[in-house]
Enzyme design. Structure first.
Site, mmCIF file in Angstrom:
data_model
loop_
_atom_site.group_PDB
_atom_site.id
_atom_site.type_symbol
_atom_site.label_atom_id
_atom_site.label_comp_id
_atom_site.label_asym_id
_atom_site.label_seq_id
_atom_site.Cartn_x
_atom_site.Cartn_y
_atom_site.Cartn_z
ATOM 1 N N PRO A 276 39.035 -9.296 72.300
ATOM 2 C CA PRO A 276 40.457 -9.426 72.630
ATOM 3 C C PRO A 276 41.059 -8.104 73.070
ATOM 4 O O PRO A 276 40.748 -7.048 72.507
ATOM 5 C CB PRO A 276 41.074 -9.882 71.292
ATOM 6 C CG PRO A 276 40.165 -9.333 70.249
ATOM 7 C CD PRO A 276 38.789 -9.304 70.841
ATOM 8 N N GLY A 277 41.880 -8.146 74.088
ATOM 9 C CA GLY A 277 42.626 -6.968 74.506
ATOM 10 C C GLY A 277 44.100 -7.224 74.291
ATOM 11 O O GLY A 277 44.723 -6.736 73.349
ATOM 12 N N ARG A 278 44.637 -8.109 75.146
ATOM 13 C CA ARG A 278 46.075 -8.350 75.198
ATOM 14 C C ARG A 278 46.675 -8.761 73.849
ATOM 15 O O ARG A 278 47.755 -8.321 73.501
ATOM 16 C CB ARG A 278 46.328 -9.463 76.219
ATOM 17 C CG ARG A 278 47.765 -9.642 76.605
ATOM 18 C CD ARG A 278 47.942 -10.895 77.468
ATOM 19 N NE ARG A 278 46.994 -11.049 78.525
ATOM 20 C CZ ARG A 278 47.200 -10.718 79.809
ATOM 21 N NH1 ARG A 278 48.353 -10.201 80.172
ATOM 22 N NH2 ARG A 278 46.272 -10.917 80.718
ATOM 23 N N ARG A 314 52.657 -5.322 86.531
ATOM 24 C CA ARG A 314 52.402 -6.755 86.311
ATOM 25 C C ARG A 314 53.421 -7.676 86.995
ATOM 26 O O ARG A 314 53.019 -8.661 87.597
ATOM 27 C CB ARG A 314 52.319 -7.070 84.813
ATOM 28 C CG ARG A 314 51.237 -6.263 84.067
ATOM 29 C CD ARG A 314 50.956 -6.766 82.657
ATOM 30 N NE ARG A 314 50.303 -8.065 82.714
ATOM 31 C CZ ARG A 314 50.905 -9.202 82.499
ATOM 32 N NH1 ARG A 314 52.177 -9.231 82.167
ATOM 33 N NH2 ARG A 314 50.252 -10.320 82.616
ATOM 34 N N TYR A 318 51.429 -9.908 89.605
ATOM 35 C CA TYR A 318 51.117 -11.285 89.188
ATOM 36 C C TYR A 318 52.366 -12.153 89.095
ATOM 37 O O TYR A 318 52.270 -13.295 88.621
ATOM 38 C CB TYR A 318 50.461 -11.303 87.801
ATOM 39 C CG TYR A 318 49.326 -10.335 87.601
ATOM 40 C CD1 TYR A 318 48.101 -10.506 88.251
ATOM 41 C CD2 TYR A 318 49.463 -9.263 86.733
ATOM 42 C CE1 TYR A 318 47.058 -9.617 88.043
ATOM 43 C CE2 TYR A 318 48.413 -8.368 86.524
ATOM 44 C CZ TYR A 318 47.231 -8.556 87.185
ATOM 45 O OH TYR A 318 46.207 -7.677 86.973
ATOM 46 N N CYS A 346 59.963 2.578 97.052
ATOM 47 C CA CYS A 346 60.431 2.116 98.366
ATOM 48 C C CYS A 346 59.697 0.881 98.853
ATOM 49 O O CYS A 346 59.019 0.930 99.892
ATOM 50 C CB CYS A 346 60.302 3.253 99.357
ATOM 51 S SG CYS A 346 61.235 4.666 98.804
ATOM 52 N N GLU A 347 59.721 -0.175 98.111
ATOM 53 C CA GLU A 347 59.307 -1.478 98.633
ATOM 54 C C GLU A 347 59.978 -2.585 97.831
ATOM 55 O O GLU A 347 60.254 -2.423 96.648
ATOM 56 C CB GLU A 347 57.791 -1.646 98.687
ATOM 57 C CG GLU A 347 56.989 -1.241 97.505
ATOM 58 C CD GLU A 347 55.496 -1.505 97.776
ATOM 59 O OE1 GLU A 347 55.139 -2.677 97.933
ATOM 60 O OE2 GLU A 347 54.723 -0.530 97.827
ATOM 61 N N TYR A 375 47.832 -3.781 79.607
ATOM 62 C CA TYR A 375 47.808 -3.729 81.075
ATOM 63 C C TYR A 375 49.104 -3.128 81.632
ATOM 64 O O TYR A 375 49.564 -3.513 82.698
ATOM 65 C CB TYR A 375 47.525 -5.134 81.666
ATOM 66 C CG TYR A 375 46.268 -5.747 81.081
ATOM 67 C CD1 TYR A 375 45.018 -5.223 81.388
ATOM 68 C CD2 TYR A 375 46.333 -6.799 80.171
ATOM 69 C CE1 TYR A 375 43.864 -5.740 80.827
ATOM 70 C CE2 TYR A 375 45.183 -7.328 79.596
ATOM 71 C CZ TYR A 375 43.958 -6.793 79.925
ATOM 72 O OH TYR A 375 42.819 -7.298 79.362
#
Ligand code: LLP
Length: 421
Positions: A276-278, A314, A318, A346-347, A375
């Site tokens: 497990p990470g998240r 993120r 996503y 700048c986007e 993340y």
């Protein structure tokens, strides 16, 4: 449950006011809670007990060495996917026999570093990788313990960029070809086949895909044992999701996940590993940012923050949702108004949220992005030559900067102008 809460009208990480950290460290910054990391790690170890098991934290979600030491000191293993991550785990004092090496494209150099430093197992993802690993091990006079990652062709029902268990994904070997591949692995002189590995994706919010995958792994274990392989370890990957929108989402709990593991593979007598990470790091961290300007646009108000997509990618990558809260607690029943929450990059993609209801905010106010521990910092870049932001670790009533903000001189000194220019 996490350890970020309002106390005396201001958001705290454990016993430390985030506004106090902001005053000293400057904004934006990431802040992690030791108690939350610890709690989430323990949820997994409790859920898997009494099965013999090792919870290997997926370093890719949050790789600061102080965080790794926090978990490593509790007994956690580590799941690494590069030589860099391997060296981070070692720098945190985690012994090699608690480190598993995953990843679809390990280089020979990475294999050498891990074999020389000590490794619990490589999770091999292809036949060419398996042959290369055997060669490297033989050249070092070593034997590499391996599992082979199988692709169970299961739909994880998560975001397409983070689903990994379908046959069209680049990961693992097709489960249908496992017998053949295991037979070759057993013949290679530099390998010791110890088990099976599977990982079907990330941010899974249902248990059913895990169940399908683990039942297939259980069948495969029996089949491979019948074919003479000593399958004694199952690495079941990571992927259990977390609630990003508090109050609206209730993904399965580690206890339910543990019960599922016991039900599907618990009778095989294997040692269980999970990655497990998240679920360990996600809700253990926040990103704190300051409002630079409030700009009244055409039919909307923009909250322009000092954090941007390069700090937390993120949402733009996503379309991910992160709860955003005011650090100063809004009075109960205070009106909310919709803001487009954006960064200075700048986007147009540098947008964290559109029409997000928030209490009225003004220049200089602090906000916190919740669930930013996983993340977040690890995916940050210096796009627009914005320095990587600091990371802070809180424990009870004290905190430390565990990665400092680089100076502009440090950033500029990495570039060199050739002498012919
Ligand atoms: N094991 C393997 C082999 C993995 O590839 C991953 C994640 C994990 C374990 C940990 O999964 P977790 O428990 O954290 O879900 N950047 C994306 C997530 C990418 C996940 C990649 N692999 C995001 O921000 O959502």
């Amino acid at each position: 449950m996490d350890h970020f809460a309002y106390r005396s009208g201001t958001l705290h990480a454990e016993d430390v006011a985030l506004a106090d950290i902001a005053r000293v460290v400057g904004t934006p910054f990431y802040c992690y809670s030791t108690a939350t990391l610890t709690r989430h790690y323990r949820l997994f170890t409790e859920a898997l007990s009494p099965l013999p098991h090792l919870v290997c934290f997926a370093i890719k979600s949050l790789s600061n060495v102080a965080v790794l030491k926090t978990l490593g000191d509790l007994g956690a293993g580590m799941d690494v996917v590069s030589a860099g991550e391997y060296l981070r785990a070692k720098a945190a004092g985690v012994p090699g026999d608690r480190i598993v090496f995953s990843g679809v494209g390990k280089t020979r150099e990475e294999m050498r570093i891990a074999l020389e430093g000590g490794i619990r197992q490589f999770n091999v993802e292809s036949e060419p990788e398996m042959r290369a690993l055997s060669e490297v091990a033989v050249s070092l006079g070593k034997v590499a313990p391996i599992t082979i990652r199988v692709n169970p062709d299961v739909d994880a029902r998560t975001h397409e960029k983070i689903a990994t268990g379908k046959s069209e994904n680049k990961f693992g070997i097709p489960i249908a070809r496992a017998s053949e591949v295991y037979a070759e692995a057993a013949r290679l002189p530099g390998l010791d086949v110890v088990g099976i590995d599977v990982h079907i994706g990330s941010q899974l919010t249902e248990l059913e895909p895990f169940e399908q995958a683990y039942l297939k792994v259980a069948d495969l274990t029996r089949r491979l044992r019948a074919e003479g392989h000593d399958i004694r370890r199952l690495d079941l990957g990571g992927g259990l999701g977390i609630p990003y929108a508090r109050g609206n989402e209730a993904p399965p709990l580690p206890t339910d996940y543990g019960a599922l593991i016991k039900r599907t593979v618990g009778d095989l007598g294997c040692e269980i590993e999970i990655e497990p990470g998240r679920l360990i790091s996600g809700n253990s961290g926040v990103l704190v940012s300051r409002v630079i300007y409030v700009k009244n646009g055409e039919g909307r108000d923009f909250l322009i923050l000092d954090a941007a997509m390069n700090d937390l990618v993120r949402p733009s990558m996503y379309g991910a949702h992160h709860d955003i809260v005011a650090v100063e607690e809004p009075v109960v029943g205070a009106d909310q108004q919709p803001y487009d929450v954006v960064g200075p990059v700048c986007e147009t993609g540098d947008t964290f949220a559109k029409a997000r209801p928030l209490p009225a905010l003004a220049e200089g106010d602090l906000v916190a992005f919740r669930s930013a521990g996983a993340y977040g910092a690890v995916m940050a870049s210096e796009y627009n030559t914005r320095p990587l932001i600091p990371e802070v670790l809180v424990k009870d009533d004290h905190y430390a900067v565990i990665r400092a903000r680089p100076t502009f001189d440090e950033i500029l000194s990495r570039d060199t102008i050739p002498d012919w220019l």
